[in-house]
Design a protein around this motif. Structure first.
Motif, PDB file in Angstrom:
ATOM      1  N   GLY A   1       0.943  -1.192  -0.041  1.00 29.62           N
ATOM      2  CA  GLY A   1       0.404   0.107   0.002  1.00 29.62           C
ATOM      3  C   GLY A   1       0.894   1.572   0.126  1.00 29.62           C
ATOM      4  O   GLY A   1       1.944   1.266   0.513  1.00 29.62           O
ATOM      5  N   GLY A   2       0.327   1.733  -0.042  1.00 26.56           N
ATOM      6  CA  GLY A   2       1.166   3.657  -0.501  1.00 26.56           C
ATOM      7  C   GLY A   2      -0.011   4.634  -0.374  1.00 26.56           C
ATOM      8  O   GLY A   2      -1.276   4.876  -0.210  1.00 26.56           O
ATOM      9  N   GLY A   3       0.652   5.723   0.404  1.00 28.46           N
ATOM     10  CA  GLY A   3      -0.340   7.064  -0.228  1.00 28.46           C
ATOM     11  C   GLY A   3       0.482   8.583   0.053  1.00 28.46           C
ATOM     12  O   GLY A   3       1.625   8.454   0.636  1.00 28.46           O
ATOM     13  N   ILE A   4       0.007   9.541  -0.958  1.00 26.43           N
ATOM     14  CA  ILE A   4       0.572  10.241  -1.236  1.00 26.43           C
ATOM     15  C   ILE A   4      -0.409  11.325  -0.816  1.00 26.43           C
ATOM     16  O   ILE A   4      -1.230  11.535  -1.204  1.00 26.43           O
ATOM     17  N   GLY A   5       0.112  12.467  -0.180  1.00 25.62           N
ATOM     18  CA  GLY A   5      -0.488  13.585  -0.076  1.00 25.62           C
ATOM     19  C   GLY A   5      -0.179  14.438  -1.228  1.00 25.62           C
ATOM     20  O   GLY A   5       0.550  15.271  -2.058  1.00 25.62           O
TER      21      GLY A   5
END
Length: 493
Positions: A460-464
């Motif tokens: 999983g990944g998250g980008i602001g």
């Protein structure tokens, strides 16, 4: 003075109301200013005269100047300006006199014929003008914008009209989100919508906002992250999922932090941390190329190169590169690390593991130095409660963060899918919360139950999105890329 101008405009509106002419809603433009410029901006005066185009446009009055018996009016329509040429012969005495009474900021409709002036400016020769909206508030001085930054943030609806550069930032932001959606749709990701109101604030270490649902007589938390619900969807059989949505964290406000912010979260089954670093490179490289036409951008005077592959460093390597006077042996000495952190102002380090001490020192001494796009790898497992541990070293998580311009943009990892290990980590987090750590995670029974049904191996990944928009628009503050940032109420202490 402003009150006097407001009173004059209010009086004009009263006259319109008396005649029944206030705020009509039956004017229908046939063209936008942008469409006219694109279709006819390159034509010469003669071709426009030979094939006259009847048009109807609408827009806000930005400029008005009288030249002899004619008035030139510049209106702005959806960010594009168009000049109008008005005369007594063209409008008649009544129409021309009415135009003389209108103010900068009023919204008008114009019917007429397209032509080019001797100076080559595309213009509409008005045959009829109507006042559609009376502006009661005088615009900023000469409509050049609002000088004070806080007033720009508070009255974005005014500054967007006055400042084309500011408007361009939000057009770019919309383009960023569109590119991200296209990127994931092209790779067969499902776009999901997960709850904003959650019984347990999970998926990140952060302080939440609390609200109350009257119908259920229950407190809920505003979401701090989408992650745990997206992984529930993987349990349910969707192999690739992404979401672009609002998160809320009840923490500090700064040039990089806003209590309400936009995040991209994406997960894919049968992927790992390495796969997601490649996906991150592909996404950001493609975004930069699409927006700029090349692989580099300039942020606050610094050139950033998004050519693949991005550099990789561990926290220890990053500190050693920035501070050669520190030895690698010292960075594996807990006594040294605690002493050095105390000198930086960090005093509560007694319960931190070696890896957490190294990571904290990195944040003090080296994070700001990661100007070029860089993956920070070899994260301490103790600082990664949702990440899978490396098979060869259980103290290290299969996790990365991507930095650029000295700030974190992306966080990603191979997800922990062992329900028993995750339950134990939740218990440890709950103990920290009971001991006073407000940002420690809650124990989430339902998430553990979901894992017991079987979460496929995944990453999983998250980008602001806000920080990404700052970077790509060369904006120094997060408030510059959020249309309506949180501000202290006017008059508040």
């Amino acid at each position: 003075m402003t009150d006097d101008l407001h009173a004059i405009r209010r009086h004009k509106l009263d006259l319109l109301r008396a005649r029944g002419d206030a705020y009509p809603n039956d004017f229908k433009p046939t063209h936008s200013a942008d469409a006219l410029h694109k279709a006819h901006g390159d034509k010469n005066r003669e071709s426009l005269a030979d094939q006259p185009l009847l048009t109807a446009i609408a827009g806000r009055i930005m400029l008005r100047r009288q030249m002899g018996k004619a008035i030139f009016v510049t209106v702005q329509d959806d960010g594009t300006r168009m000049q109008i040429y008005a005369t007594r012969d063209g409008l008649g005495e009544e129409g021309f006199s009415a135009l003389m009474e209108w103010d900068i900021g009023d919204i008008i409709g114009c019917e007429g014929t397209l032509f080019k002036t001797k100076m080559g400016e595309l213009t509409v020769r008005a045959s009829a003008l109507r006042l559609l909206v009376k502006s009661l508030q005088p615009p900023p001085e000469k409509f050049h914008g609002i000088a004070a930054a806080e007033m720009r943030y508070r009255r974005r609806y005014v500054s967007l009209t006055a400042n084309s550069d500011e408007r361009d930032v939000f057009v770019m932001r919309s383009g960023i989100i569109r590119h991200i959606r296209d990127f994931f749709h092209a790779r067969d990701y499902l776009e999901a919508e997960t709850p904003i109101l959650q019984p347990i604030p999970g998926g990140a270490a952060a302080s939440p906002f609390v609200t109350h649902c009257n119908a259920l007589n229950t407190d809920f938390y505003l979401r701090i992250a989408q992650e745990l619900y997206i992984k529930r969807l993987l349990v349910g059989g969707f192999n690739r999922v992404f979401e672009i949505n609002r998160n809320f964290r009840n923490e500090g406000i700064s040039t990089r932090h806003n209590p309400e912010f936009t995040m991209l979260e994406f997960n894919a089954a049968y992927h790992d941390c390495e796969d997601f670093m490649q996906i991150t490179e592909e996404l950001l490289h493609g975004l930069v190329v699409q927006l700029t036409g090349n692989e580099t951008i300039t942020y606050q005077g610094q050139t950033l190169d998004f050519k693949r592959p991005f550099a990789r460093l561990s926290p220890v390597e990053a500190v050693l590169r920035e501070h050669p006077e520190i030895s690698e042996e010292q960075l594996h000495d807990e006594v040294f690390l605690r002493s050095r952190l105390a000198s930086e102002g960090e005093v509560d380090t007694a319960k931190l593991s070696l890896g957490e001490l190294q990571l904290l020192l990195f944040e003090y001494l080296a994070e700001f130095s990661l100007i070029q796009p860089t993956f920070l790898v070899n994260y301490p497992a103790a600082a990664s409660p949702l990440a899978r541990r490396r098979s060869d070293n259980s103290d290290i998580a299969e996790r990365f963060e991507m930095f650029a311009a000295g700030r974190e943009l992306v966080n990603g990892f191979s997800e922990l899918n062992d329900p028993d290990v995750q339950a134990e980590i939740f218990r440890q987090q709950a103990a920290k919360k009971s001991a006073g750590d407000e940002e420690a995670m809650h124990y989430d029974d339902d998430y553990i139950l979901a894992l017991q049904y079987g979460l496929p191996p995944n990453a999983g990944g998250g980008i602001g999105i806000d920080r990404l928009a700052m970077l790509l628009s060369d904006s120094p503050s997060i408030r510059d890329v959020i249309l309506f940032p949180q501000l202290r109420p006017v008059g508040g202490e």
